[in-house]
Design a protein around this motif. Structure first.
Motif, mmCIF file in Angstrom:
data_model
loop_
_atom_site.group_PDB
_atom_site.id
_atom_site.type_symbol
_atom_site.label_atom_id
_atom_site.label_comp_id
_atom_site.label_asym_id
_atom_site.label_seq_id
_atom_site.Cartn_x
_atom_site.Cartn_y
_atom_site.Cartn_z
ATOM 1 N N VAL A 131 24.907 -6.186 23.000
ATOM 2 C CA VAL A 131 25.009 -4.848 23.561
ATOM 3 C C VAL A 131 26.157 -4.135 22.853
ATOM 4 C CG1 VAL A 131 25.395 -3.495 25.646
ATOM 5 C CG2 VAL A 131 24.210 -5.711 25.799
ATOM 6 N N LEU A 132 25.853 -3.025 22.185
ATOM 7 C CA LEU A 132 26.878 -2.208 21.561
ATOM 8 C C LEU A 132 27.450 -1.290 22.633
ATOM 9 C CD1 LEU A 132 24.921 -3.190 19.283
ATOM 10 C CD2 LEU A 132 25.631 -1.178 18.028
ATOM 11 N N VAL A 133 28.757 -1.351 22.825
ATOM 12 C CA VAL A 133 29.364 -0.590 23.917
ATOM 13 C C VAL A 133 30.467 0.310 23.374
ATOM 14 C CG1 VAL A 133 28.836 -2.331 25.657
ATOM 15 C CG2 VAL A 133 31.029 -2.411 24.484
ATOM 16 N N GLU A 134 30.773 1.345 24.161
ATOM 17 C CA GLU A 134 31.896 2.206 23.840
ATOM 18 C C GLU A 134 32.654 2.514 25.109
ATOM 19 O OE1 GLU A 134 30.569 5.892 22.164
ATOM 20 O OE2 GLU A 134 29.230 6.318 23.813
ATOM 21 N N ALA A 135 33.948 2.778 24.967
ATOM 22 C CA ALA A 135 34.770 3.110 26.128
ATOM 23 C C ALA A 135 34.325 4.463 26.677
ATOM 24 C CB ALA A 135 36.239 3.173 25.730
ATOM 25 N N LEU A 136 34.321 4.565 27.969
ATOM 26 C CA LEU A 136 33.950 5.806 28.634
ATOM 27 C C LEU A 136 35.186 6.381 29.314
ATOM 28 C CD1 LEU A 136 31.678 7.732 29.541
ATOM 29 C CD2 LEU A 136 31.401 6.262 31.543
ATOM 30 N N PRO A 137 35.694 7.498 28.822
ATOM 31 C CA PRO A 137 36.875 8.102 29.453
ATOM 32 C C PRO A 137 36.561 8.512 30.888
ATOM 33 C CG PRO A 137 36.368 9.156 27.353
ATOM 34 C CD PRO A 137 35.234 8.255 27.679
ATOM 35 N N LEU A 138 37.465 8.216 31.793
ATOM 36 C CA LEU A 138 37.246 8.548 33.201
ATOM 37 C C LEU A 138 37.978 9.827 33.616
ATOM 38 C CD1 LEU A 138 37.461 4.955 34.695
ATOM 39 C CD2 LEU A 138 35.418 6.291 34.143
ATOM 40 N N ASN A 139 38.700 10.408 32.729
ATOM 41 C CA ASN A 139 39.399 11.677 33.038
ATOM 42 C C ASN A 139 38.767 12.805 32.262
ATOM 43 O OD1 ASN A 139 40.934 9.698 34.149
ATOM 44 N ND2 ASN A 139 42.857 10.450 33.362
#
Length: 139
Positions: A131-139
């Motif tokens: 699974v290729l993932v990326e960080a998801l900004p929460l702000n």
């Protein structure tokens, strides 16, 4: 025929997105192993694959390597036994499986023994997915 051309264009455009960026890429690799063989699988992974990843990390192609196992198992349809999270320096490096080839010869001079051990490691696998993932900004 038009469908084939459209699909080909979509595939080429998605590949070019990876080829044109130099940002890091994180891949989570999950392994579901035959019941009772997860310890053997992990030992083989540590012996045969982890040294290759460590060489890539020393070279700077890999930023981080993290391995995990679940504390308790879930249902059979959703269970996994081993997860590896690797962050590559660039998307191009992450998708270039040949980057480990020079290190295979260096770390495993007996190619036949190495290939036999790797074959056995994958004989223990019921399922494997990346699974290729990326960080998801929460702000």
């Amino acid at each position: 025929m038009k469908k084939i051309i459209i699909i080909a264009c979509l595939l080429l455009s998605s590949v070019s997105v990876f080829a044109q960026t130099d940002k890091p890429l994180t891949i989570e690799s999950y392994y579901k192993v035959k019941w009772g063989y997860s310890d053997e699988f992990i030992a083989l992974w540590k012996k045969n694959h982890y040294p290759l990843l460590k060489k890539l990390q020393e070279k700077g192609d890999v930023i981080s390597i993290k391995a995990e196992t679940p504390i308790v198992h879930s249902g059979e349809d959703t269970r996994w036994d081993f997860k590896v999270v690797i962050t590559f320096k660039t998307e191009h490096l992450a998708l270039d499986y040949s980057i480990v080839d020079p290190y295979k010869k260096q770390l495993f001079p007996d190619k036949e023994v190495y290939e036999k051990a790797e074959q056995h490691r994958f004989e223990l696998v019921i399922a494997h997915w990346d699974v290729l993932v990326e960080a998801l900004p929460l702000n």
